[in-house]
Design a protein around this motif. Structure first.
Motif, PDB file in Angstrom:
ATOM      1  N   GLU A   1       3.977  11.200  -0.084  1.00 54.61           N
ATOM      2  CA  GLU A   1       3.380   9.877  -0.211  1.00 54.61           C
ATOM      3  C   GLU A   1       4.246   9.007  -1.102  1.00 54.61           C
TER       4      GLU A   1
ATOM      5  N   GLN B   1       4.941   5.175  -2.920  1.00 55.30           N
ATOM      6  CA  GLN B   1       4.280   4.003  -3.479  1.00 55.30           C
ATOM      7  C   GLN B   1       5.207   2.794  -3.331  1.00 55.30           C
TER       8      GLN B   1
ATOM      9  N   PRO C   1      11.118   7.622  -7.279  1.00 52.57           N
ATOM     10  CA  PRO C   1       9.946   6.819  -7.636  1.00 52.57           C
ATOM     11  C   PRO C   1      10.376   5.501  -8.281  1.00 52.57           C
TER      12      PRO C   1
ATOM     13  N   ASP D   1       0.825  -1.201   0.000  1.00 51.98           N
ATOM     14  CA  ASP D   1       0.000   0.000   0.000  1.00 51.98           C
ATOM     15  C   ASP D   1       0.864   1.259   0.000  1.00 51.98           C
ATOM     16  N   PRO D   2       0.329   2.383  -0.499  1.00 55.82           N
ATOM     17  CA  PRO D   2       1.045   3.660  -0.381  1.00 55.82           C
ATOM     18  C   PRO D   2       1.251   3.997   1.090  1.00 55.82           C
TER      19      PRO D   2
ATOM     20  N   ASP E   1       9.033   2.590  -4.465  1.00 60.99           N
ATOM     21  CA  ASP E   1       9.730   3.864  -4.285  1.00 60.99           C
ATOM     22  C   ASP E   1      10.850   3.711  -3.256  1.00 60.99           C
TER      23      ASP E   1
END
Length: 179
Positions: free
Chosen positions: A157, A159, A141, A74-75, A162
Protein backbone atom coordinates in the motif's frame (compact mmCIF):
# COMPACT_ATOMS: atom_id res chain seq x y z
CA UNK A 1 -3.84 25.07 -6.51
CA UNK A 2 -5.17 22.77 -9.24
CA UNK A 3 -3.18 22.41 -12.47
CA UNK A 4 -5.02 22.99 -15.77
CA UNK A 5 -4.50 19.32 -16.73
CA UNK A 6 -5.88 18.10 -13.43
CA UNK A 7 -8.84 20.49 -13.62
CA UNK A 8 -9.64 19.29 -17.16
CA UNK A 9 -9.46 15.64 -16.09
CA UNK A 10 -11.69 16.27 -13.08
CA UNK A 11 -14.19 18.06 -15.32
CA UNK A 12 -14.14 15.14 -17.78
CA UNK A 13 -14.66 12.69 -14.91
CA UNK A 14 -17.60 14.75 -13.65
CA UNK A 15 -19.20 14.83 -17.11
CA UNK A 16 -18.72 11.09 -17.52
CA UNK A 17 -20.25 10.42 -14.09
CA UNK A 18 -23.17 12.72 -14.94
CA UNK A 19 -23.75 10.96 -18.27
CA UNK A 20 -23.63 7.53 -16.65
CA UNK A 21 -25.97 8.64 -13.86
CA UNK A 22 -28.48 9.69 -16.53
CA UNK A 23 -28.43 6.13 -17.86
CA UNK A 24 -28.97 4.47 -14.49
CA UNK A 25 -31.41 6.87 -12.87
CA UNK A 26 -29.07 7.07 -9.85
CA UNK A 27 -27.56 10.35 -8.63
CA UNK A 28 -24.02 10.98 -9.90
CA UNK A 29 -21.24 10.65 -7.33
CA UNK A 30 -18.97 13.63 -6.78
CA UNK A 31 -15.69 13.29 -8.67
CA UNK A 32 -12.45 13.13 -6.72
CA UNK A 33 -8.81 13.41 -7.70
CA UNK A 34 -8.64 9.61 -7.68
CA UNK A 35 -11.49 9.34 -10.19
CA UNK A 36 -9.43 11.20 -12.77
CA UNK A 37 -6.62 8.60 -12.52
CA UNK A 38 -4.37 11.07 -14.29
CA UNK A 39 -0.68 10.70 -14.73
CA UNK A 40 1.75 13.53 -15.13
CA UNK A 41 5.50 13.44 -15.60
CA UNK A 42 7.16 13.09 -12.20
CA UNK A 43 9.39 16.11 -12.73
CA UNK A 44 9.57 18.17 -9.58
CA UNK A 45 7.07 17.35 -6.87
CA UNK A 46 4.47 14.68 -7.58
CA UNK A 47 0.94 15.38 -6.37
CA UNK A 48 0.38 11.70 -5.72
CA UNK A 49 2.49 8.57 -6.17
CA UNK A 50 5.67 8.48 -8.25
CA UNK A 51 5.99 5.37 -10.44
CA UNK A 52 9.39 4.50 -11.90
CA UNK A 53 10.42 1.67 -14.21
CA UNK A 54 14.17 1.42 -14.76
CA UNK A 55 15.52 -1.23 -17.13
CA UNK A 56 18.97 -0.83 -15.56
CA UNK A 57 21.84 -2.25 -17.59
CA UNK A 58 19.70 -4.23 -20.04
CA UNK A 59 20.72 -3.43 -23.61
CA UNK A 60 17.44 -2.74 -25.39
CA UNK A 61 16.56 -1.29 -28.78
CA UNK A 62 13.61 0.54 -27.18
CA UNK A 63 14.06 1.63 -23.56
CA UNK A 64 10.96 0.76 -21.53
CA UNK A 65 11.93 3.02 -18.59
CA UNK A 66 9.39 5.53 -17.30
CA UNK A 67 9.10 8.15 -14.58
CA UNK A 68 5.48 9.10 -13.97
CA UNK A 69 3.22 10.68 -11.38
CA UNK A 70 -0.14 9.11 -10.58
CA UNK A 71 -2.25 11.95 -9.25
CA UNK A 72 -4.16 10.85 -6.15
CA UNK A 73 -5.06 12.05 -2.69
CA UNK A 74 -5.84 8.53 -1.49
CA UNK A 75 -3.72 5.47 -0.59
CA UNK A 76 -3.32 2.99 -3.42
CA UNK A 77 -2.04 -0.56 -3.90
CA UNK A 78 1.21 -0.60 -5.92
CA UNK A 79 -0.31 -2.75 -8.71
CA UNK A 80 -3.05 -0.15 -9.20
CA UNK A 81 -0.54 2.72 -9.26
CA UNK A 82 1.51 0.95 -11.93
CA UNK A 83 -1.61 0.21 -13.98
CA UNK A 84 -2.69 3.86 -13.83
CA UNK A 85 0.79 4.87 -14.99
CA UNK A 86 0.40 2.55 -18.00
CA UNK A 87 2.84 -0.08 -16.72
CA UNK A 88 2.00 -3.69 -17.59
CA UNK A 89 3.52 -6.49 -15.54
CA UNK A 90 3.60 -10.21 -16.24
CA UNK A 91 4.07 -12.83 -13.57
CA UNK A 92 5.44 -16.35 -13.82
CA UNK A 93 3.60 -19.59 -14.58
CA UNK A 94 4.58 -21.04 -11.19
CA UNK A 95 4.08 -17.99 -8.95
CA UNK A 96 1.61 -15.85 -10.88
CA UNK A 97 1.65 -12.14 -10.11
CA UNK A 98 3.63 -12.67 -6.91
CA UNK A 99 6.86 -12.70 -8.96
CA UNK A 100 7.33 -10.08 -11.68
CA UNK A 101 8.83 -11.60 -14.81
CA UNK A 102 8.29 -8.88 -17.42
CA UNK A 103 7.51 -5.17 -17.26
CA UNK A 104 6.08 -3.61 -20.41
CA UNK A 105 7.24 -6.73 -22.26
CA UNK A 106 10.85 -6.53 -20.98
CA UNK A 107 12.89 -8.67 -21.03
CA UNK A 108 11.57 -10.22 -24.21
CA UNK A 109 11.67 -14.01 -24.35
CA UNK A 110 14.17 -13.91 -27.24
CA UNK A 111 16.52 -11.39 -25.56
CA UNK A 112 19.89 -12.91 -24.66
CA UNK A 113 20.65 -11.67 -21.14
CA UNK A 114 24.41 -11.83 -20.42
CA UNK A 115 25.51 -13.51 -17.19
CA UNK A 116 28.74 -12.52 -15.44
CA UNK A 117 30.31 -15.84 -16.49
CA UNK A 118 29.76 -15.03 -20.18
CA UNK A 119 26.80 -17.37 -20.68
CA UNK A 120 23.43 -16.18 -21.95
CA UNK A 121 20.06 -16.50 -20.23
CA UNK A 122 16.60 -16.28 -21.82
CA UNK A 123 13.67 -15.42 -19.54
CA UNK A 124 10.80 -17.89 -20.06
CA UNK A 125 8.59 -16.72 -17.14
CA UNK A 126 8.07 -20.33 -16.05
CA UNK A 127 9.44 -20.01 -12.51
CA UNK A 128 11.71 -17.70 -10.53
CA UNK A 129 13.87 -15.46 -12.71
CA UNK A 130 17.61 -16.02 -12.60
CA UNK A 131 19.28 -14.71 -9.44
CA UNK A 132 21.46 -12.44 -11.60
CA UNK A 133 18.67 -11.02 -13.83
CA UNK A 134 15.39 -9.99 -12.22
CA UNK A 135 12.94 -7.15 -11.56
CA UNK A 136 13.36 -5.80 -8.02
CA UNK A 137 10.53 -3.90 -6.33
CA UNK A 138 11.56 -0.82 -4.35
CA UNK A 139 9.51 1.53 -2.17
CA UNK A 140 10.31 5.03 -0.96
CA UNK A 141 7.93 6.48 1.63
CA UNK A 142 7.29 10.23 1.49
CA UNK A 143 10.37 11.95 2.90
CA UNK A 144 12.13 8.61 3.40
CA UNK A 145 14.81 6.47 1.79
CA UNK A 146 14.54 3.78 -0.86
CA UNK A 147 14.14 0.29 0.58
CA UNK A 148 13.63 -3.12 -0.95
CA UNK A 149 9.87 -3.79 -0.78
CA UNK A 150 8.87 -6.30 1.88
CA UNK A 151 5.70 -7.30 0.04
CA UNK A 152 4.49 -7.64 -3.53
CA UNK A 153 2.66 -5.38 -5.96
CA UNK A 154 -0.76 -6.72 -4.99
CA UNK A 155 -0.38 -5.94 -1.27
CA UNK A 156 2.08 -3.02 -1.03
CA UNK A 157 0.00 0.00 0.00
CA UNK A 158 1.35 3.36 -1.11
CA UNK A 159 0.48 6.76 0.34
CA UNK A 160 0.42 10.04 -1.58
CA UNK A 161 4.01 11.29 -1.66
CA UNK A 162 5.44 7.75 -1.85
CA UNK A 163 7.39 6.35 -4.79
CA UNK A 164 7.55 2.82 -6.15
CA UNK A 165 10.14 1.50 -8.59
CA UNK A 166 10.58 -1.66 -10.60
CA UNK A 167 14.33 -1.87 -11.23
CA UNK A 168 15.89 -4.51 -13.47
CA UNK A 169 18.96 -5.79 -11.65
CA UNK A 170 21.57 -7.48 -13.84
CA UNK A 171 24.66 -9.05 -12.26
CA UNK A 172 23.98 -7.08 -9.05
CA UNK A 173 23.80 -3.71 -10.88
CA UNK A 174 22.27 -1.30 -10.20
CA UNK A 175 22.20 -2.26 -6.56
CA UNK A 176 19.49 0.32 -5.69
CA UNK A 177 17.42 3.04 -7.35
CA UNK A 178 19.11 6.33 -8.19
CA UNK A 179 18.20 9.16 -5.87
Amino acid sequence: MTSPIRASLLAAAALTALALAGCTGQPAPSPSATDAAATEPATGTCGGITVVVDTGDLELADDASIDSCVVTEDPMIAADALARAGVETEGTAQYGDQVVCRVNGVPQQDLAIPAADGSEYYESCESMPAAFAYWALWHKPAGGEWGYAQEGLSTLELQPGDAVELLFTLNDEPAAPAE
